[in-house]
Design an enzyme around this catalytic site. Structure first.
Site, short mmCIF file in Angstrom:
data_model
loop_
_atom_site.label_atom_id
_atom_site.label_comp_id
_atom_site.label_asym_id
_atom_site.label_seq_id
_atom_site.Cartn_x
_atom_site.Cartn_y
_atom_site.Cartn_z
N ASP A 31 38.29 69.96 56.45
CA ASP A 31 38.35 68.83 55.52
C ASP A 31 36.97 68.69 54.88
O ASP A 31 36.41 67.60 54.79
CB ASP A 31 38.78 67.54 56.24
CG ASP A 31 38.97 66.38 55.27
OD1 ASP A 31 38.95 66.62 54.04
OD2 ASP A 31 39.13 65.24 55.73
N ASP A 89 33.04 56.10 56.45
CA ASP A 89 34.29 56.74 56.06
C ASP A 89 35.49 56.13 56.80
O ASP A 89 35.41 55.89 58.00
CB ASP A 89 34.15 58.23 56.44
CG ASP A 89 35.35 59.06 56.07
OD1 ASP A 89 35.53 59.31 54.87
OD2 ASP A 89 36.10 59.47 56.98
N TYR A 135 40.84 52.37 60.23
CA TYR A 135 41.73 52.97 61.23
C TYR A 135 41.11 53.11 62.62
O TYR A 135 41.64 53.85 63.45
CB TYR A 135 42.16 54.36 60.74
CG TYR A 135 42.46 54.43 59.26
CD1 TYR A 135 43.57 53.79 58.73
CD2 TYR A 135 41.61 55.11 58.39
CE1 TYR A 135 43.84 53.83 57.37
CE2 TYR A 135 41.87 55.16 57.02
CZ TYR A 135 42.98 54.52 56.52
OH TYR A 135 43.23 54.56 55.18
N GLU A 188 34.32 52.28 53.09
CA GLU A 188 35.44 52.96 52.46
C GLU A 188 36.73 52.44 53.09
O GLU A 188 37.15 52.91 54.14
CB GLU A 188 35.40 54.48 52.62
CG GLU A 188 36.44 55.12 51.71
CD GLU A 188 37.22 56.31 52.28
OE1 GLU A 188 37.95 56.95 51.51
OE2 GLU A 188 37.15 56.59 53.48
C1 GLC Z 1 37.88 59.80 53.44
C2 GLC Z 1 37.21 60.85 52.58
C3 GLC Z 1 38.11 62.05 52.47
C4 GLC Z 1 38.42 62.57 53.85
C5 GLC Z 1 38.98 61.47 54.74
C6 GLC Z 1 39.02 61.88 56.17
O1 GLC Z 1 38.98 59.26 52.84
O2 GLC Z 1 36.91 60.32 51.31
O3 GLC Z 1 37.54 63.06 51.67
O4 GLC Z 1 39.33 63.63 53.75
O5 GLC Z 1 38.19 60.31 54.70
O6 GLC Z 1 37.74 61.90 56.73
#
Ligand code: GLC
Length: 547
Positions: free
Chosen positions: A62, A202, A206, A244
């Site tokens: 990722d 990030d 969750y 985020e």
């Molecule tokens: C966030 C990031 C994304 C990533 C995800 C999992 O949403 O912006 O790019 O894949 O987290 O870590």
């Protein structure tokens, strides 16, 4: 509160994908030394703070959000020494740096997980969330729904299922375990000690799971994030946490707490509505979402953006709006990904210079601190045929050479192909040409940033629509005041592809208007009304003075 600690209220941010930015050692991957060399460009653009996407060791399933070691640098990017050098060079230039702090999960290659898989007796087993079946937390949605069918994955070694909100290669950490909570504070401490100015945290909604909930935004999650904030305030005042949380404004509001949780939060629902407004040529989507946006504590700030490294997410829209957005902005199925659109700003806006500038004018003048995604300031293109979100992560185009000045390596050896289509290739789109051209997109953006930074109202001020937004004649016109103490700005933008005359009611005729972007206008004030002719997609920023 020390006001210099509130620097983020009025800062311009820039998101850097280090792999894509500048390859100094010629291995085809951007690196930290390369980024350090380009700080002059970022300073000149007026950037106050960089957000670096993950730079840590990772199997890159990722793109680095799957971290295998929280305490080191991925060898493609360089060393911890290079990182320290980057921080000190940036600080010398007055540029701050925040990094991604991925709290929710690790890579399945992280040592904790390799140990955890050994079975229930291993001390690390409980660092992750395990079950004998895959039935719990069934109300939690699947985020990467183009790839994953469940948030549970079977592990053959442990003979149990583990929980993951993203790819199966990213097992979620178990925040009910106090050792995990302590470990992640230690990770934060490590990078703060190296001098980072904060974190883009990030995927924070969750962290905890609870049965009978959708496992997002739980009180336990907020409590832990407050603990992280206290830790930072106590030991590293002036460093920030940017949240985020891809959620509705009232939910993101919770992440600001009473000014004691996050300093900043991305405004996810505003972003697609800027695109809706531009395409519908009417202001109503923006009016709607700002009405839905609750006030936030004085010491916090929204982070606004047009695009980022992910798909243009359509999670915070209705089903009808999503279909509409897909139809207008992603006509080819290949342009769609999960619940979003994998395209860059310039192609989304038909590479129309007027629309792109107008989008930036909205970004820079609406409430919040703006963040620019690397390459969007020169109108870079995308490649929808690359997998996952890679099409918006291609090499930065510095000049018109075959490797776009990104790398001394052969173009075939780069981590991703340079954009080659006729509209967006490096001959058409590059930094060098635009730096030398006062009429370029880059020059216009630089000017907007300079002006934004010389007026306090943008970062600190109140926001007020300049007229009754329900009136039909006001539909295509985004006109609003930004004001702070005795400073007052009037921003007028024409969302329409037609020239038109805007008539804006004034509370007094005894005012003068000074166009701060230096654009000529024929604004006329008469009888408590301002009348102004606007070209298609025109925008003006006025300073208002009473006499
Ligand atoms: C966030 C990031 C994304 C990533 C995800 C999992 O949403 O912006 O790019 O894949 O987290 O870590």
């Amino acid at each position: 509160m020390n006001s210099t600690h509130l620097w983020y209220k009025n800062a311009v941010f820039y998101q850097v994908y280090v792999r894509a930015f500048y390859d100094r050692n010629g291995d085809g991957h951007g690196d930290l030394i390369g980024l350090t060399q380009k700080l002059g460009y970022l300073k000149d653009l007026g950037i106050d703070c960089l957000w670096l996407m993950p730079i840590y060791p990772s199997p890159l399933l990722d793109d680095g959000y799957d971290i295998a070691d929280f305490y080191n640098i991925h060898p493609d990017y360089g060393t911890l020494q290079d990182f320290k050098q980057l921080i000190s060079s940036a600080h010398e230039r007055g540029i701050r740096i925040i990094t991604d702090l991925v709290l929710n999960h690790t890579s399945d290659q992280h040592n904790w997980f390799l140990e955890a898989r050994k079975g229930k007796d291993n001390p690390y087993h409980d660092y992750y969330v395990w079950r004998d079946d895959d039935q719990d937390y069934s109300e939690a949605r699947i985020i990467f729904l183009d790839i994953e069918e469940s948030n549970w994955a079977w592990d053959d070694n442990a003979h149990q299922y583990y929980w993951h909100r993203f790819y199966a290669s990213q097992p979620d950490l178990n925040y009910d375990n106090s050792s995990v909570r302590q470990e992640m504070l230690k990770v934060a401490k490590f990078w703060l000690d190296l001098g980072v100015d904060g974190f883009r945290a990030d995927a924070v909604p969750y962290l905890f799971e609870r049965d009978g909930t959708n496992c997002e935004n739980l009180p336990e999650t907020h409590a832990y994030l407050k603990e992280l904030r206290q830790f930072i305030d106590r030991n590293y005042p002036g460093r920030i946490l940017l949240c985020e949380a891809n959620q509705w404004p009232e939910e993101v509001r919770e992440y600001f707490g009473e000014g004691d949780e996050f300093h900043m939060g991305f405004h996810f629902p505003l972003m697609p509505r800027i695109f809706m407004a531009l395409c519908k040529e009417e202001i109503s989507p923006i009016v709607w979402v700002l009405e839905k946006t609750p006030p936030i504590p004085e010491n916090t700030q929204w982070t606004t953006f047009l695009r980022n490294h992910d798909e243009l997410t359509l999670e915070m829209v209705t089903e009808e709006e999503r279909q509409w957005m897909w139809q207008h902005y992603a006509p080819l199925p290949r342009m769609r990904l999960n619940l979003g659109i994998r395209r860059r700003l310039a192609p989304l806006l038909d590479n129309h210079r007027g629309k792109i500038e107008l989008a930036f004018s909205l970004l820079f003048s609406l409430p919040g601190s703006p963040i620019i995604y690397y390459g969007d300031e020169i109108g870079m293109g995308d490649d929808i045929w690359l997998e996952d979100r890679n099409g918006v992560r291609t090499p930065m185009q510095w000049d018109n050479s075959p490797a776009a000045g990104f790398s001394p390596a052969d173009p075939e050896r780069l981590y991703a192909p340079i954009i080659s289509n006729s509209e967006f290739n490096p001959q058409k789109v590059n930094v060098t040409n635009q730096t030398n051209d006062p009429g370029s997109l880059l020059s216009s953006i630089k000017k907007m940033i300079t002006l934004r930074k010389s007026f306090q109202s943008f970062g600190w001020g109140e926001f007020e629509w300049a007229f009754d937004t329900k009136q039909t004649q006001s539909k295509p016109i985004a006109a609003f005041y930004r004001s702070y103490l005795d400073e007052k700005l009037l921003i007028i933008q024409n969302l329409s592809s037609q020239a038109l005359t805007a008539e804006i009611p004034l509370s007094s005729s005894s005012i003068s208007l000074n166009e701060i972007l230096g654009k000529s206008s024929n604004a006329l004030i008469n009888n408590h009304t301002l009348s102004i002719d606007l070209q298609p997609f025109d925008y003006h920023w006025f300073q208002v003075k009473s006499f």
